[in-house]
Design an enzyme around this catalytic site. Structure first.
Site, PDB file in Angstrom:
ATOM      1  N   CYS A  52       0.852  -1.181   0.000  1.00  0.00           N
ATOM      2  CA  CYS A  52       0.000   0.000   0.000  1.00  0.00           C
ATOM      3  C   CYS A  52       0.890   1.234   0.000  1.00  0.00           C
ATOM      4  O   CYS A  52       2.105   1.142   0.127  1.00  0.00           O
ATOM      5  CB  CYS A  52      -0.904   0.010   1.230  1.00  0.00           C
ATOM      6  SG  CYS A  52       0.031   0.120   2.756  1.00  0.00           S
ATOM      7  N   CYS A  78       3.426   2.129   2.869  1.00  0.00           N
ATOM      8  CA  CYS A  78       4.756   1.520   2.872  1.00  0.00           C
ATOM      9  C   CYS A  78       5.820   2.543   2.454  1.00  0.00           C
ATOM     10  O   CYS A  78       6.962   2.471   2.872  1.00  0.00           O
ATOM     11  CB  CYS A  78       4.806   0.338   1.908  1.00  0.00           C
ATOM     12  SG  CYS A  78       3.749  -1.021   2.399  1.00  0.00           S
ATOM     13  N   ASP A 127       7.121 -29.872 -19.073  1.00  0.00           N
ATOM     14  CA  ASP A 127       8.273 -30.469 -18.423  1.00  0.00           C
ATOM     15  C   ASP A 127       7.747 -30.944 -17.059  1.00  0.00           C
ATOM     16  O   ASP A 127       6.714 -30.470 -16.602  1.00  0.00           O
ATOM     17  CB  ASP A 127       9.355 -29.401 -18.268  1.00  0.00           C
ATOM     18  CG  ASP A 127      10.451 -29.839 -17.343  1.00  0.00           C
ATOM     19  OD1 ASP A 127      10.958 -30.946 -17.549  1.00  0.00           O
ATOM     20  OD2 ASP A 127      10.784 -29.083 -16.422  1.00  0.00           O
ATOM     21  N   ASP A 139      10.947 -25.152 -17.145  1.00  0.00           N
ATOM     22  CA  ASP A 139      11.718 -24.249 -16.301  1.00  0.00           C
ATOM     23  C   ASP A 139      13.211 -24.517 -16.320  1.00  0.00           C
ATOM     24  O   ASP A 139      14.007 -23.647 -16.050  1.00  0.00           O
ATOM     25  CB  ASP A 139      11.229 -24.344 -14.854  1.00  0.00           C
ATOM     26  CG  ASP A 139      11.660 -25.641 -14.201  1.00  0.00           C
ATOM     27  OD1 ASP A 139      11.620 -26.673 -14.898  1.00  0.00           O
ATOM     28  OD2 ASP A 139      12.061 -25.622 -13.029  1.00  0.00           O
ATOM     29  N   ASP A 158      15.306 -27.333 -20.716  1.00  0.00           N
ATOM     30  CA  ASP A 158      14.098 -27.007 -21.466  1.00  0.00           C
ATOM     31  C   ASP A 158      14.290 -25.815 -22.391  1.00  0.00           C
ATOM     32  O   ASP A 158      13.476 -25.581 -23.275  1.00  0.00           O
ATOM     33  CB  ASP A 158      12.944 -26.673 -20.501  1.00  0.00           C
ATOM     34  CG  ASP A 158      12.559 -27.859 -19.662  1.00  0.00           C
ATOM     35  OD1 ASP A 158      12.506 -28.964 -20.221  1.00  0.00           O
ATOM     36  OD2 ASP A 158      12.328 -27.684 -18.457  1.00  0.00           O
TER      37      ASP A 158
END
Lengths: 57, 750
Positions: B36, B39, B444, B626, B630
């Protein structure tokens, strides 16, 4: 109708002033954090660091 | 990876800081955990209270903090510690040059847009006066004066604001091809030239307003497009930075220093402790250990390494301490091999022609041909050269692909914004179209269908006090299995007095009883106990007094995996699994998810071959993966997705990256891709219908500047409004478990 010769350039100049203001804002990075600036206006904590400078003086 | 370790060790962030004045340094930090606006005050206030901090400014849009401090008074790692103690993840950020170029392009486009907006508004002011005086109360001198004024504004403005189009048109013509920018540039230039000529001859109509409005609409499209790209890239870069990849590098004096991974150079010696990821490719020069290569090869079973063995960045060191000499960039390394495969694979993908390009390839010649035909037609019908030329040019202006050029980018911006809010980051606008065309999905296994970390499978068989003590002991260990245990058993408080025994486990005292968590030998485990060990599971043991229990950690499906697979099947996709892992590890997963078509033990080359076989059957393949193994397959597939836990190379190849821990984003991305394609097609049809109405009018010579202005803005607004439906269409089917994105990000940081 002769008044147009004055009025139309005057309107143009005002528009140019607006354009110049936008260009300045762009160059001064005013649009870098649109979200943050909206909230920043509500806090007066921007004095934080300037206070410290005064202490050092 | 480990916040506690960061603070204790000596850290050197010098590569990411820059001196801005005498004794003052500055750096940028990516911040996690901002939810928000308050912060902002919290963070800047906390920084201001640290003596020595000169400036702290948070960019709420990009979630980045710029800090400057006096070098003599405070260290950057201390500032990060302060932020972490307040509950914000923070990590220095490597401002790259590409981001700078992005920024400059954005600024340039905005300037062009501002000029075009200024010019078109003022010209419109003059034009409306001329149009509304058609009844005859404006004399021709005044009209000429207004037209000359318009020319005075339009000519320099078009020369400036039209640059993006003129440049791209020239580039296309140099390569002897036509893109959308060629008819745009031609239309604008001809419209301006004709208007100047008409004005000089005291004619009734001038088209300055049409030309400027055209530029204004087209530039809006470009700005939106660039804005989307910048935001997506900034978010992805933040996520990468927040992984906080550090390496313990040996200094000449024999001590070691924690440095950001980007500071590592070839032949540097780094220390890799248990539980840490190998920071860069290298050779082991001292020590031996078990290595988890699941991110590299998909293989879930750890293997042993010793001196002179090769290691790859991203592997996890399980138990021993290793010294590694960095060899990144060496010839014949795994990464090189992958890079070659990727180069070859991505060529195939470049053959795909995006919708907008196909449209413009048909459209641009058609526009020119129509203009030419109406010119010759009117000449033959006996009109003067002047009249025929004016009609031809007005055809060119009215067909200028204003709505057509907005049709695709407008949808892309809205759709990628909708995906962005759900934690799916597109690498390019074209990705949407590629996702829409998919009809076969290849997954994968390791890290994609399953979680990146194993989960506890025999929780039900262990006594509650033992489970509790295991969770509390695990909090004090750096071992990857202990980290996985912390994930599986959250919200436990660590014990006060705990000692970590390297290569064995952790032990502590709880209510006067000694408790241990670690290997079988460390906990005195004997086979007399009647627990059965599940095959393929990693086991650690917990002991409290005389009670002992094995904790079995096994690969676990991502949350909502079964649900997602069911949804995908319902949507009509065919599914298969291509894994680099062993047969025994893949089979149960395939069975659990009810995917009949699966292959195990595949090398990266095999994966590409399998994809090519599918593509040969005219299937459009989506690859979800990932691992490093791959990456070539991700590049070879028609479309690709990666989870945020993927290695960098794979993320770079993927069309989109999702941060959610669950598998649902795969279905969401595909659904939105289809919706986006449908909207794009609708938009293109809208644009064509508009032309079908306007072009005959133009050919008949009936188009006045007023009609041109109305038609052009009307069609653009219509197309933009239609694009906005991508947002509402998406919000209907958000099925997002709350907070998983953030929780996952935290876990990735350790």
């Amino acid at each position: 109708m002769n008044i147009l010769v004055v009025l139309v350039p005057a309107a143009l100049l005002l528009g140019l002033a607006g354009l110049a203001a936008f260009m300045w804002a762009l160059r001064a990075n005013q649009f870098d954090d649109v979200e943050g600036s909206a909230h920043r206006i509500l806090s007066d904590d921007d004095l934080r660091f300037s206070d410290r400078h005064n202490e050092h003086k | 990876m480990n916040a506690g370790g960061l603070i204790r060790d000596r850290v050197d962030f010098s590569i990411l800081t820059r001196p801005i004045a005498e004794g003052i340094s500055e750096m940028d930090l990516a911040i996690d955990g901002i939810d928000c606006a308050a912060c902002m005050d919290d963070i800047e206030g906390a920084m201001a209270r640290v003596p020595g901090v000169v400036k702290a400014r948070l960019n709420l849009t990009l979630r980045r903090l710029t800090l400057s401090w006096r070098v003599a008074e405070v260290q950057p790692e201390m500032l990060i510690g302060v932020l972490q103690s307040k509950g914000y993840g923070a990590f220095p950020f490597d401002l790259q040059r590409s981001a700078d170029a992005d920024r400059q392009l954005m600024q340039f486009l905005l300037k062009c847009l501002a000029v075009a907006a200024f010019a078109s508004m003022n010209i419109m002011l003059l034009s409306v006066s001329v149009w509304s005086s058609d009844l005859g109360d404006m004399n021709s001198e005044t009209r000429d004066f207004f037209h000359w004024l318009s020319a005075l504004i339009a000519l320099p403005a078009a020369a400036y604001a039209g640059q993006p189009f003129f440049r791209s048109a020239i580039a296309a013509l140099r390569q002897r091809s036509l893109n959308m920018d060629v008819p745009i540039s031609l239309g604008v230039i001809l419209a301006l030239t004709m208007s100047v000529y008409e004005t000089a001859h005291h004619a009734e109509h001038a088209y300055f307003d049409s030309a400027m409005m055209l530029l204004l609409f087209l530039l809006s499209g470009r700005v939106l497009d660039q804005m989307m790209r910048r935001r997506t890239r900034a978010a992805a870069a933040n996520l990468t930075a927040l992984r906080g990849e550090m390496a313990a590098r040996f200094e000449p004096d024999g001590t070691f220093l924690l440095v950001p991974v980007s500071a590592l150079r070839r032949n540097d010696i780094v220390l890799v402790r248990p539980g840490e990821a190998v920071p860069a490719d290298g050779l082991v020069i001292a020590g031996s250990s078990q290595i988890d290569d699941s991110l590299i090869t998909g293989e879930t079973l750890p293997h042993a390494v010793k001196v002179d063995d090769e290691l790859y960045a991203g592997s996890i060191n399980l138990d021993g301490v290793l010294q590694v000499r960095v060899t990144a960039g060496a010839q014949g390394s795994l990464l090189d091999h992958m890079a070659r495969l990727i180069d070859a694979a991505s060529e195939a993908r470049n053959h795909y022609q995006i919708l907008a390009d196909r449209a413009s390839r048909i459209y641009a010649p058609l526009v020119h041909l129509t203009a030419l035909l109406s010119f010759t037609g009117w000449m033959m019908a006996g009109a003067s050269v002047h009249d025929a030329l004016i009609i031809a040019i007005s055809v060119l202006i009215i067909t200028c692909p204003c709505a057509l050029a907005l049709a695709v980018p407008a949808v892309q911006v809205v759709a990628s914004g909708a995906l962005f809010r759900q934690g799916i980051y597109l690498n390019s606008g074209q990705a949407l179209e590629r996702l829409a065309n998919v009809d076969w999905i290849v997954f994968d296994k390791t890290g994609t269908l399953t979680r990146p970390q194993p989960g506890l499978v025999n929780k039900a068989h262990i006594a509650a006090p033992l489970l509790d003590i295991a969770a509390r002991l695990a909090q004090s260990s750096h071992h990857p299995l202990a980290l996985a245990l912390v994930q599986a058993l959250p919200a436990a408080r660590p014990l006060d007095q705990v000692e970590e025994v390297p290569g064995a486990g952790v032990r502590g005292i709880y209510k006067g009883v000694e408790c241990r968590l670690g290997s079988a030998a460390f906990c005195d485990w004997t086979m007399t106990n009647h627990h059965e060990i599940e095959p393929g599971a990693s086991v650690i043991y917990v002991r409290m007094g005389d009670e002992i229990a094995p904790l079995m950690l096994h690969q676990q499906l991502r949350p909502h995996a079964a649900q997602t697979i069911a949804q995908l099947k319902e949507m009509g996709f065919k599914l298969s699994i291509l894994s680099g892992d062993r047969m025994e590890a893949v089979a149960p997963i395939a069975q659990a998810l009810n995917i009949a078509d699966w292959q195990a033990g595949l090398k990266p080359e095999d994966k590409i071959k399998a994809l090519a076989a599918l593509q040969a059957r005219r299937q459009h393949v989506l690859m979800v993966g990932d691992g490093l193994n791959d990456a070539p397959a991700l590049a070879a597939a028609n479309a690709s997705l990666s989870p945020i836990s993927a290695v960098k190379l794979s993320q770079a190849q993927a069309d989109a990256v999702f941060i959610d821990a669950s598998l649902l984003p795969v279905a969401q991305a595909l659904r939105l891709g289809r919706l986006a394609r449908r909207l794009m097609q609708q938009n293109l049809i809208l644009a064509v219908v508009y032309n079908a109405i306007a072009v005959p009018l133009a050919i008949m010579g009936e188009v006045t500047p007023l009609i041109a202005a109305l038609a052009m803005s009307g069609s653009s607004v219509l197309v933009t409004l239609n694009a906005l439906r991508a947002q509402t269409g998406m919000s209907e089917d958000i099925v997002k478990p709350a907070g998983t994105g953030h929780a996952f990000l935290r876990s990735a940081q350790g």
